[in-house]
Design a protein around this motif. Structure first.
Motif, PDB file in Angstrom:
ATOM      1  N   ASN A   1       6.638  -0.178  22.446  1.00 32.05           N
ATOM      2  CA  ASN A   1       7.670   0.608  23.090  1.00 32.05           C
ATOM      3  C   ASN A   1       7.373   2.085  22.862  1.00 32.05           C
ATOM      4  N   VAL A   2       7.066   2.809  23.901  1.00 30.55           N
ATOM      5  CA  VAL A   2       6.714   4.214  23.800  1.00 30.55           C
ATOM      6  C   VAL A   2       7.976   5.045  23.910  1.00 30.55           C
ATOM      7  N   LYS A   3       8.180   5.933  22.959  1.00 27.37           N
ATOM      8  CA  LYS A   3       9.367   6.774  22.952  1.00 27.37           C
ATOM      9  C   LYS A   3       8.973   8.208  23.278  1.00 27.37           C
ATOM     10  N   PRO A   4       9.859   8.963  23.923  1.00 32.15           N
ATOM     11  CA  PRO A   4       9.545  10.367  24.214  1.00 32.15           C
ATOM     12  C   PRO A   4       9.559  11.189  22.937  1.00 32.15           C
ATOM     13  N   TYR A   5       9.002  12.390  23.040  1.00 27.50           N
ATOM     14  CA  TYR A   5       9.047  13.301  21.897  1.00 27.50           C
ATOM     15  C   TYR A   5      10.491  13.535  21.499  1.00 27.50           C
ATOM     16  N   ARG A   6      10.812  13.371  20.238  1.00 24.16           N
ATOM     17  CA  ARG A   6      12.157  13.677  19.761  1.00 24.16           C
ATOM     18  C   ARG A   6      12.036  14.396  18.443  1.00 24.16           C
ATOM     19  N   CYS A  62      -3.314  -3.936  29.819  1.00 21.82           N
ATOM     20  CA  CYS A  62      -4.715  -3.810  29.415  1.00 21.82           C
ATOM     21  C   CYS A  62      -5.429  -5.098  29.815  1.00 21.82           C
ATOM     22  N   ASN A  63      -6.620  -4.974  30.370  1.00 19.17           N
ATOM     23  CA  ASN A  63      -7.364  -6.163  30.790  1.00 19.17           C
ATOM     24  C   ASN A  63      -8.204  -6.752  29.654  1.00 19.17           C
ATOM     25  N   GLN A  64      -8.052  -6.188  28.431  1.00 20.52           N
ATOM     26  CA  GLN A  64      -8.820  -6.681  27.294  1.00 20.52           C
ATOM     27  C   GLN A  64      -7.950  -7.228  26.163  1.00 20.52           C
ATOM     28  N   CYS A  65      -6.641  -7.003  26.249  1.00 22.85           N
ATOM     29  CA  CYS A  65      -5.727  -7.524  25.229  1.00 22.85           C
ATOM     30  C   CYS A  65      -4.322  -7.616  25.820  1.00 22.85           C
ATOM     31  N   ASP A  66      -3.328  -7.874  24.990  1.00 21.57           N
ATOM     32  CA  ASP A  66      -1.958  -8.053  25.468  1.00 21.57           C
ATOM     33  C   ASP A  66      -1.159  -6.756  25.601  1.00 21.57           C
ATOM     34  N   TYR A  67      -1.770  -5.622  25.302  1.00 19.48           N
ATOM     35  CA  TYR A  67      -1.060  -4.337  25.360  1.00 19.48           C
ATOM     36  C   TYR A  67      -0.617  -4.020  26.788  1.00 19.48           C
ATOM     37  N   LYS A  68       0.598  -3.488  26.915  1.00 24.53           N
ATOM     38  CA  LYS A  68       1.120  -3.045  28.202  1.00 24.53           C
ATOM     39  C   LYS A  68       1.633  -1.620  28.026  1.00 24.53           C
ATOM     40  N   ALA A  69       1.075  -0.722  28.796  1.00 31.36           N
ATOM     41  CA  ALA A  69       1.428   0.696  28.701  1.00 31.36           C
ATOM     42  C   ALA A  69       2.517   1.051  29.697  1.00 31.36           C
ATOM     43  N   THR A  71       2.531   4.135  31.042  1.00 28.81           N
ATOM     44  CA  THR A  71       1.891   5.066  31.977  1.00 28.81           C
ATOM     45  C   THR A  71       0.396   4.756  32.028  1.00 28.81           C
ATOM     46  N   THR A  72      -0.245   5.177  33.092  1.00 28.06           N
ATOM     47  CA  THR A  72      -1.694   4.981  33.188  1.00 28.06           C
ATOM     48  C   THR A  72      -2.422   5.811  32.143  1.00 28.06           C
ATOM     49  N   GLY A  73      -1.861   6.963  31.788  1.00 26.34           N
ATOM     50  CA  GLY A  73      -2.463   7.798  30.754  1.00 26.34           C
ATOM     51  C   GLY A  73      -2.450   7.129  29.392  1.00 26.34           C
ATOM     52  N   TYR A  74      -1.329   6.470  29.065  1.00 24.60           N
ATOM     53  CA  TYR A  74      -1.249   5.738  27.789  1.00 24.60           C
ATOM     54  C   TYR A  74      -2.226   4.566  27.782  1.00 24.60           C
ATOM     55  N   LEU A  75      -2.398   3.911  28.947  1.00 21.81           N
ATOM     56  CA  LEU A  75      -3.349   2.803  29.036  1.00 21.81           C
ATOM     57  C   LEU A  75      -4.773   3.304  28.814  1.00 21.81           C
ATOM     58  N   LYS A  76      -5.118   4.428  29.410  1.00 22.54           N
ATOM     59  CA  LYS A  76      -6.454   5.004  29.233  1.00 22.54           C
ATOM     60  C   LYS A  76      -6.702   5.343  27.766  1.00 22.54           C
ATOM     61  N   SER A  77      -5.736   5.993  27.117  1.00 19.61           N
ATOM     62  CA  SER A  77      -5.876   6.326  25.690  1.00 19.61           C
ATOM     63  C   SER A  77      -6.019   5.076  24.837  1.00 19.61           C
ATOM     64  N   HIS A  78      -5.236   4.045  25.154  1.00 17.63           N
ATOM     65  CA  HIS A  78      -5.310   2.781  24.425  1.00 17.63           C
ATOM     66  C   HIS A  78      -6.708   2.178  24.525  1.00 17.63           C
ATOM     67  N   LYS A  79      -7.232   2.093  25.738  1.00 19.07           N
ATOM     68  CA  LYS A  79      -8.559   1.492  25.938  1.00 19.07           C
ATOM     69  C   LYS A  79      -9.638   2.278  25.195  1.00 19.07           C
ATOM     70  N   GLU A  80      -9.562   3.603  25.282  1.00 16.99           N
ATOM     71  CA  GLU A  80     -10.570   4.430  24.605  1.00 16.99           C
ATOM     72  C   GLU A  80     -10.540   4.239  23.096  1.00 16.99           C
ATOM     73  N   SER A  81      -9.355   4.234  22.515  1.00 13.45           N
ATOM     74  CA  SER A  81      -9.273   4.163  21.049  1.00 13.45           C
ATOM     75  C   SER A  81      -9.414   2.747  20.510  1.00 13.45           C
ATOM     76  N   LYS A  82      -8.887   1.757  21.206  1.00 14.28           N
ATOM     77  CA  LYS A  82      -8.892   0.382  20.681  1.00 14.28           C
ATOM     78  C   LYS A  82     -10.107  -0.433  21.091  1.00 14.28           C
ATOM     79  N   HIS A  83     -10.612  -0.221  22.292  1.00 13.52           N
ATOM     80  CA  HIS A  83     -11.680  -1.083  22.793  1.00 13.52           C
ATOM     81  C   HIS A  83     -13.038  -0.378  22.921  1.00 13.52           C
ATOM     82  N   GLU A  84     -13.009   0.923  23.143  1.00 15.49           N
ATOM     83  CA  GLU A  84     -14.261   1.655  23.279  1.00 15.49           C
ATOM     84  C   GLU A  84     -14.652   2.367  21.984  1.00 15.49           C
ATOM     85  N   GLY A  85     -13.732   2.399  21.020  1.00 15.59           N
ATOM     86  CA  GLY A  85     -14.028   3.006  19.723  1.00 15.59           C
ATOM     87  C   GLY A  85     -14.230   4.505  19.758  1.00 15.59           C
ATOM     88  N   ILE A  86     -13.695   5.159  20.762  1.00 15.03           N
ATOM     89  CA  ILE A  86     -13.861   6.606  20.860  1.00 15.03           C
ATOM     90  C   ILE A  86     -13.049   7.291  19.766  1.00 15.03           C
TER      91      ILE A  86
END
Length: 118
Positions: A1-6, A62-69, A71-86
């Motif tokens: 669950n993604v929360k806005p800046y607070r 995510c097409n590699q795990c059960d994560y659901k973002a 926004t598309t930006g959150y999905l991109k960040s997720h893939k880079e950090s979790k699956h691509e090891g960036i």
């Protein structure tokens, strides 16, 4: 669950974007009310994203795990950090960030003493 800046009222933040979000949410008016709940957005784009996420249940899986973002930006960040090891290494210590913005915030707060007071 993604929360806005607070941020608590008048709490220092470590990023310029955090300060901007704080000022907008705590000190400036909102122009775009949600017709389904009490949410009020600063922009029509934020209102659309709110309605898509909160009322329509829009998610980007995510097409590699059960994560659901939310926004598309959150999905991109997720893939880079979790699956691509960036990682974004700090050139001043051993810290490795999972996003460029996390590295920037780390360097500002840990090495440059930057704080963004309200």
């Amino acid at each position: 669950n993604v929360k806005p800046y607070r941020y608590s009222f008048h709490q220092d933040t470590t990023s310029a974007s955090g300060l901007k979000k704080h000022k907008e949410s705590k000190h400036e008016g909102f122009c775009f009310p949600c017709d389904k709940c009490d949410y009020k957005a600063k922009t029509s784009g934020y209102l659309k994203r709110h309605k898509d996420n909160k009322h329509k249940g829009v998610r980007y899986p995510c097409n590699q795990c059960d994560y659901k973002a939310t926004t598309t930006g959150y999905l991109k960040s997720h893939k880079e950090s979790k699956h691509e090891g960036i990682r974004y290494p700090c050139d001043q210590c051993d810290f490795k960030a999972t996003t460029f913005f996390s590295l920037k915030r780390h360097k500002e707060s840990k090495h440059n003493g930057v704080r963004y007071p309200c």
